[in-house]
Design a protein around this motif. Structure first.
Motif, PDB file in Angstrom:
ATOM      1  N   THR A  54      39.643 -39.320  -4.044  1.00  0.00           N
ATOM      2  CA  THR A  54      38.794 -39.140  -5.217  1.00  0.00           C
ATOM      3  C   THR A  54      39.412 -39.747  -6.474  1.00  0.00           C
ATOM      4  O   THR A  54      38.729 -39.925  -7.478  1.00  0.00           O
ATOM      5  N   PRO A 110      22.673 -30.803  -1.090  1.00  0.00           N
ATOM      6  CA  PRO A 110      22.786 -31.508  -2.376  1.00  0.00           C
ATOM      7  C   PRO A 110      21.782 -31.047  -3.427  1.00  0.00           C
ATOM      8  O   PRO A 110      22.126 -30.925  -4.601  1.00  0.00           O
ATOM      9  N   ARG A 137      32.390 -41.613 -11.498  1.00  0.00           N
ATOM     10  CA  ARG A 137      31.709 -40.883 -10.433  1.00  0.00           C
ATOM     11  C   ARG A 137      31.479 -39.425 -10.808  1.00  0.00           C
ATOM     12  O   ARG A 137      32.210 -38.862 -11.603  1.00  0.00           O
ATOM     13  N   ALA A 175      32.658 -32.848  -3.093  1.00  0.00           N
ATOM     14  CA  ALA A 175      31.574 -33.701  -2.609  1.00  0.00           C
ATOM     15  C   ALA A 175      31.026 -34.514  -3.764  1.00  0.00           C
ATOM     16  O   ALA A 175      31.127 -34.123  -4.926  1.00  0.00           O
ATOM     17  N   SER A 176      30.440 -35.642  -3.431  1.00  0.00           N
ATOM     18  CA  SER A 176      29.660 -36.381  -4.415  1.00  0.00           C
ATOM     19  C   SER A 176      28.338 -35.659  -4.620  1.00  0.00           C
ATOM     20  O   SER A 176      28.070 -34.625  -3.991  1.00  0.00           O
ATOM     21  N   VAL A 178      25.495 -36.329  -3.559  1.00  0.00           N
ATOM     22  CA  VAL A 178      24.647 -36.296  -2.364  1.00  0.00           C
ATOM     23  C   VAL A 178      25.457 -36.284  -1.072  1.00  0.00           C
ATOM     24  O   VAL A 178      24.885 -36.229   0.013  1.00  0.00           O
ATOM     25  N   GLY A 179      26.788 -36.332  -1.151  1.00  0.00           N
ATOM     26  CA  GLY A 179      27.605 -36.404   0.045  1.00  0.00           C
ATOM     27  C   GLY A 179      27.902 -35.044   0.652  1.00  0.00           C
ATOM     28  O   GLY A 179      27.577 -33.999   0.089  1.00  0.00           O
ATOM     29  N   ARG A 180      28.537 -35.066   1.813  1.00  0.00           N
ATOM     30  CA  ARG A 180      28.910 -33.821   2.482  1.00  0.00           C
ATOM     31  C   ARG A 180      30.157 -33.232   1.822  1.00  0.00           C
ATOM     32  O   ARG A 180      30.918 -33.923   1.149  1.00  0.00           O
ATOM     33  N   TRP A 181      30.364 -31.940   2.038  1.00  0.00           N
ATOM     34  CA  TRP A 181      31.565 -31.282   1.527  1.00  0.00           C
ATOM     35  C   TRP A 181      32.775 -31.732   2.324  1.00  0.00           C
ATOM     36  O   TRP A 181      32.746 -31.744   3.553  1.00  0.00           O
ATOM     37  N   ARG A 182      33.851 -32.059   1.611  1.00  0.00           N
ATOM     38  CA  ARG A 182      35.101 -32.474   2.251  1.00  0.00           C
ATOM     39  C   ARG A 182      36.194 -31.463   1.889  1.00  0.00           C
ATOM     40  O   ARG A 182      36.650 -31.421   0.749  1.00  0.00           O
TER      41      ARG A 182
END
Length: 245
Positions: A54, A110, A137, A175-176, A178-182
Motif C-alpha cells: 500500500t 464495497p 489512492r 482494501a481499496s 472496490v477491492g477485497r479485504w486483505r
C-alpha cells in the motif's frame, strides 16, 4: 497567509461544530460518540499486506506493539439491542507518537463500507467508514472477526466475560474502495481496564492517523471538531502525538 491565519484562529477559537459537540457532551455527562464502552489492554501484531504494498509502512511492514482496545456502543441502546458498535485501537509505538484507529460496524461489501450498520453482536465487519488517502489512492481499513477466535458475544458484558476467559483476536485488514479485504495483522485482547481508565481515554482519529495516510475533506473536519469538542467537555487530554492542523 490566509491558510496560516485560519490555522492560528482554529488553534484558539473553537468552531461552531466543536462548541455544539462540547455542549452535547456536557449535557449527557459522557462522550458525545460511543459513550458506553469497555477498555482492554492487548497487543497488535502486524505481518504486512499481502500482494501489492500500500505504501504505508504501518500496513506493509512487520511490527508488534502494545495496544489499548475499546469496544463500545454508539447510542447506546439497552443491553443486547441492535446498535452501531465500535472498535477503537491505540497502538503504543514509543518513542514514536501513538496511532489511533477507529471502526464502526458496517457491511463487508464495497457498497456498504462507508455505511454504519446496527448489530447485536461484536462479530462481523467493522469499517473505518471514511476512506483514507495514501498518495493518490483511497483505502479503507477494517477489523474483521477471526473465525478461529473466541466469540466476543452480545453486548459489553459478554465481551468483557469473553476477554476474561480467553484472549479473543480481531483481524486487521485493508482494501481499496472496490477491492477485497486483505488481512495485514491482528489485535489480541487480554486484560480489561477499570471504568476510570475507560472514561479518561481520549482517541484522536484525525491527528493520530498512521504515517502515510490522511483523512481530508469536510467530513474529516466535521469529525475532528466533534471529537475535539467532546474531549474538551470531558476535560480529557489527547495522547502526546503531534496534532495536524
Amino acid at each position: 497567509m490566509r491558510r496560516g491565519t485560519r490555522a492560528g484562529m482554529t488553534a484558539t477559537t473553537p468552531s461552531a461544530v466543536e462548541r455544539a459537540a462540547a455542549a452535547l457532551a456536557r449535557l449527557r455527562h459522557a462522550r458525545l460518540l460511543h459513550p458506553a464502552g469497555r477498555t482492554f489492554a492487548g497487543e497488535a501484531r502486524i505481518w504486512g499486506t499481502p500482494g501489492p504494498p500500500t505504501g504505508v509502512p504501518l500496513l506493509d511492514l512487520p511490527g508488534r506493539w502494545p495496544a489499548t482496545i475499546r469496544l463500545s456502543k454508539g447510542v447506546p441502546t439497552p443491553g443486547g439491542w441492535p446498535d452501531v458498535l465500535g472498535v477503537a485501537v491505540r497502538l503504543h509505538r514509543d518513542p514514536e507518537p501513538p496511532v489511533d484507529l477507529l471502526w464502526s460496524s458496517s457491511g463487508a461489501a464495497p457498497v456498504l463500507r462507508n455505511l454504519p450498520l446496527p448489530r447485536r453482536r461484536f462479530t462481523g465487519t467493522y469499517s473505518s467508514i471514511m476512506p483514507f488517502r495514501a498518495g493518490g489512492r483511497r483505502l479503507f481499513l477494517a477489523v474483521l472477526a477471526d473465525p478461529e477466535s473466541p466469540d466476543l458475544g452480545r453486548g459489553l458484558a459478554e465481551a468483557g466475560a469473553a476477554v476474561a476467559a480467553d484472549e479473543p483476536r480481531l483481524v486487521l485488514a485493508v482494501a481499496s474502495a472496490v477491492g477485497r479485504w486483505r488481512p495485514f495483522g491482528e489485535v489480541r485482547l487480554d486484560d480489561e481496564r477499570g471504568a476510570a481508565e475507560d472514561a479518561a481515554l481520549a482517541f484522536d482519529p484525525i491527528g493520530n492517523v498512521p504515517p502515510g495516510l490522511r483523512l481530508t475533506g469536510p467530513l474529516a473536519r466535521l469529525r475532528d471538531d466533534s471529537y475535539r469538542g467532546s474531549r474538551r467537555a470531558r476535560g480529557a487530554a489527547v495522547s502526546r502525538a503531534a496534532r495536524r492542523g
